[in-house]
Design a protein around this motif. Structure first.
Motif, PDB file in Angstrom:
ATOM      1  N   ALA A 107       0.873  -1.123  -0.071  1.00  0.00           N
ATOM      2  CA  ALA A 107      -0.030   0.155   0.136  1.00  0.00           C
ATOM      3  C   ALA A 107       0.892   1.190  -0.068  1.00  0.00           C
ATOM      4  N   THR A 108       0.740   1.971  -1.059  1.00  0.00           N
ATOM      5  CA  THR A 108       1.699   3.252  -1.095  1.00  0.00           C
ATOM      6  C   THR A 108       1.171   4.662  -1.093  1.00  0.00           C
ATOM      7  N   ALA A 109       1.979   5.481  -0.837  1.00  0.00           N
ATOM      8  CA  ALA A 109       1.654   6.924  -0.613  1.00  0.00           C
ATOM      9  C   ALA A 109       1.269   7.427  -2.094  1.00  0.00           C
ATOM     10  N   SER A 110       1.303   6.821  -3.267  1.00  0.00           N
ATOM     11  CA  SER A 110       0.974   7.485  -4.479  1.00  0.00           C
ATOM     12  C   SER A 110      -0.701   6.875  -4.927  1.00  0.00           C
ATOM     13  N   GLY A 111      -1.077   6.136  -3.724  1.00  0.00           N
ATOM     14  CA  GLY A 111      -2.633   5.667  -3.839  1.00  0.00           C
ATOM     15  C   GLY A 111      -2.950   4.528  -4.625  1.00  0.00           C
ATOM     16  N   THR A 134      -2.736  -1.191  -9.205  1.00  0.00           N
ATOM     17  CA  THR A 134      -4.042  -0.452  -9.613  1.00  0.00           C
ATOM     18  C   THR A 134      -4.153   0.766  -8.619  1.00  0.00           C
ATOM     19  N   GLY A 135      -4.839   1.835  -8.938  1.00  0.00           N
ATOM     20  CA  GLY A 135      -4.875   2.858  -8.049  1.00  0.00           C
ATOM     21  C   GLY A 135      -6.175   2.962  -7.542  1.00  0.00           C
ATOM     22  N   LEU A 136      -6.312   3.590  -6.485  1.00  0.00           N
ATOM     23  CA  LEU A 136      -7.325   3.823  -5.651  1.00  0.00           C
ATOM     24  C   LEU A 136      -8.175   4.770  -5.935  1.00  0.00           C
ATOM     25  N   GLY A 137      -7.637   5.894  -6.519  1.00  0.00           N
ATOM     26  CA  GLY A 137      -8.163   7.007  -7.015  1.00  0.00           C
ATOM     27  C   GLY A 137      -7.415   8.175  -6.695  1.00  0.00           C
ATOM     28  N   PRO A 138      -7.599   9.551  -6.960  1.00  0.00           N
ATOM     29  CA  PRO A 138      -6.922  10.550  -7.116  1.00  0.00           C
ATOM     30  C   PRO A 138      -6.795  11.273  -5.748  1.00  0.00           C
ATOM     31  N   ASP A 139      -5.568  11.709  -5.263  1.00  0.00           N
ATOM     32  CA  ASP A 139      -5.597  12.668  -4.037  1.00  0.00           C
ATOM     33  C   ASP A 139      -5.792  11.661  -2.719  1.00  0.00           C
ATOM     34  N   THR A 168     -11.573  -0.217  -0.166  1.00  0.00           N
ATOM     35  CA  THR A 168     -11.657  -0.724  -1.733  1.00  0.00           C
ATOM     36  C   THR A 168     -11.385  -2.204  -1.579  1.00  0.00           C
ATOM     37  N   VAL A 169     -12.371  -3.237  -2.280  1.00  0.00           N
ATOM     38  CA  VAL A 169     -12.006  -4.626  -2.545  1.00  0.00           C
ATOM     39  C   VAL A 169     -11.575  -4.772  -3.853  1.00  0.00           C
ATOM     40  N   ALA A 175      -4.048 -11.731 -14.856  1.00  0.00           N
ATOM     41  CA  ALA A 175      -3.413 -10.600 -15.460  1.00  0.00           C
ATOM     42  C   ALA A 175      -3.929  -9.271 -14.891  1.00  0.00           C
ATOM     43  N   SER A 176      -4.666  -9.250 -13.754  1.00  0.00           N
ATOM     44  CA  SER A 176      -5.135  -8.013 -13.320  1.00  0.00           C
ATOM     45  C   SER A 176      -5.780  -7.931 -12.049  1.00  0.00           C
ATOM     46  N   LEU A 177      -5.670  -6.635 -11.512  1.00  0.00           N
ATOM     47  CA  LEU A 177      -5.933  -6.624  -9.825  1.00  0.00           C
ATOM     48  C   LEU A 177      -7.123  -5.553 -10.231  1.00  0.00           C
ATOM     49  N   THR A 178      -8.386  -5.937 -10.128  1.00  0.00           N
ATOM     50  CA  THR A 178      -9.551  -5.145 -10.419  1.00  0.00           C
ATOM     51  C   THR A 178     -10.348  -4.566  -9.165  1.00  0.00           C
TER      52      THR A 178
END
Length: 449
Positions: A107-111, A134-139, A168-169, A175-178
């Motif tokens: 889990a990263t600070a880039s979201g 995969t990104g969790l969303g902006p900001d 987020t689940v 080949a994906s993390l959705t």
């Protein structure tokens, strides 16, 4: 039967950046692998004005180590890899192989939630390769993650919490993390999210709004199954017991560890004051009553939770404490590596880090300097427990047998741990030994405390 408790440092490693998470690989054939994550806030030049000063950046690094604790007089850890990343808030290994490889979640600070697979080289060492993200969303910052696989679940999913208060689940495909679903769960930062390992459709979350909540994914995310305000400050740690159904441990900035029966979340089974904000809780890999707590301003503690789990409404007993970190106690994990029951001799040579070890008066002494503090103290009392210099020695006392099985009354337990602390950027590897109390022979002189 009385038992002796003893902790002993094996190695100290300087992570350079602030260390906040450590995780041993839970896959048996890779249990020698240890990962450590770091988080560093980089501020702009002090000469910059508020108008043109760029926003601070958050950088991180993940370290990978190979551990061999059986070699005497040699530091057990060998660094095998380091990867620069966005700042890391949490690391968790999947409990089962994915495509026949161990997988580490970050889990990263880039979201983002980033997944790394562990690969073996021709030289026999292991290394991480970036697999999916995969990104969790902006900001937002990803603050925690947990896998659904705590009891070998084959339906592999990830739950994450973030700085916007959302959960987020995510589902892992070939080949994906959705992202399967995402919802607003807390008014402020959602510090922690965790699966029930016994029913992986149940998710628990804790936030800076001081609330502990439960969610049933089959019922949607419009409302929680319960909301508890039993903690009086932000809830930042949750771990489902993989050995006892319905048992849940939670920790908070209010400096208390609560144990719960998931069938009755109105009142906890027990409350234990640990003297520091409880950032992480980890149940032992095989012993259902042992709980490791990282207590921020008050070091690391091993709790014995048998009475609480059995409904006796009693605080958990602190069996051992590790007090050698100079800074916020954040990351902690049990290793699954087997150890011999005999306690190793104290090291005679200093490990290859900025620490010195000497023998003095029967006590192992350790000292090192960091940017925030210095440390120079005798480590052990007569029972093998670490003590600060300013504390008086406690009287000798026996501790109860932590196990319920009569067959284990004469056995010892040896465990390997890794812990890390923030501002002094240190990771420690240490062992904890339980051994039956020796009976004093009549012919032996009795030494005073």
């Amino acid at each position: 039967m009385g038992w002796h408790s003893r902790t002993r440092t094996l190695q100290v490693f300087d992570t350079e950046l602030s260390a906040d998470t450590v995780e041993w690989c839970p896959i048996p054939q890779f249990s020698n692998v240890l990962a450590c994550g770091t988080y560093q806030l980089q501020k702009g030049d002090e000469k910059e004005t508020a108008e043109n000063c760029p926003a601070p950046s958050r950088i991180g690094r993940v370290y990978l180590f190979d551990c061999n604790p059986q070699t005497s007089f040699i530091p057990p850890l060998t660094e095998t890899q380091r990867i620069d990343t966005p700042a890391i808030l949490d690391l968790k290994w999947c409990h089962v192989l994915i495509s026949e490889r161990p997988v580490l979640g970050m889990a990263t600070a880039s979201g983002e939630i980033q997944l790394y697979k562990l690969m073996e080289s021709q030289q026999g060492t292991c290394g991480l390769e970036n697999e999916l993200s995969t990104g969790l969303g902006p900001d937002r910052l990803a603050l925690s993650l947990d896998w659904s696989t705590g009891r070998g679940e084959s339906d592999v999913r990830v739950v994450s919490s973030d700085s916007s208060g959302s959960l987020t689940v995510l589902s892992l495909g070939e080949a994906s993390l959705t992202a399967v679903c995402q919802w607003k769960a807390h008014d402020f930062e959602a510090w922690i999210a965790a699966f029930s390992y016994w029913d992986t459709q149940i998710v628990y979350s804790g936030g800076d709004d001081c609330k502990l909540k439960g969610w049933d994914l089959r019922m949607g995310s419009s409302s929680p199954t319960f909301t508890s305000k039993r903690h009086t400050m932000g809830v930042c740690s949750i771990h489902s017991n993989p050995h006892r159904e319905h048992i849940l441990a939670t920790g908070s900035y209010d400096e208390n560890v609560l144990l719960w029966d998931g069938r009755n979340m109105k009142h906890p089974l027990s409350e234990t004051a640990v003297g520091g904000g409880v950032w992480r809780l980890k149940w032992h890999p095989t012993e259902e009553h042992l709980l490791l707590a990282a207590c921020m301003h008050n070091d690391f503690h091993i709790l014995h939770c048998q009475k609480a789990i059995e409904g006796q409404d009693a605080p958990c007993q602190v069996l051992a404490s590790y007090i050698l970190h100079n800074s916020l106690a954040y990351g902690a994990d049990w290793s699954r590596l087997p150890l011999s029951n005999s306690t190793p001799p104290s090291p005679q040579e200093p490990p290859q880090t900025s620490i010195g070890l000497t023998e003095s008066g029967g006590h192992l002494r350790i000292q090192y300097e960091s940017p925030t503090a210095s440390f120079d103290t005798s480590l052990e009392d007569d029972s093998g427990r670490y003590i600060p210099d300013q504390c008086s020695l406690p009287e000798k006392s026996s501790v109860p047998d932590p196990f319920t099985s009569p067959a284990r009354d004469s056995q010892s337990l040896s465990c390997l741990m890794a812990t890390c602390s923030f501002y002094d950027h240190m990771m420690h590897v240490w062992r904890w030994d339980w051994s039956p109390e020796d009976k004093q022979k009549p012919s032996e002189p009795v030494l005073s405390s």
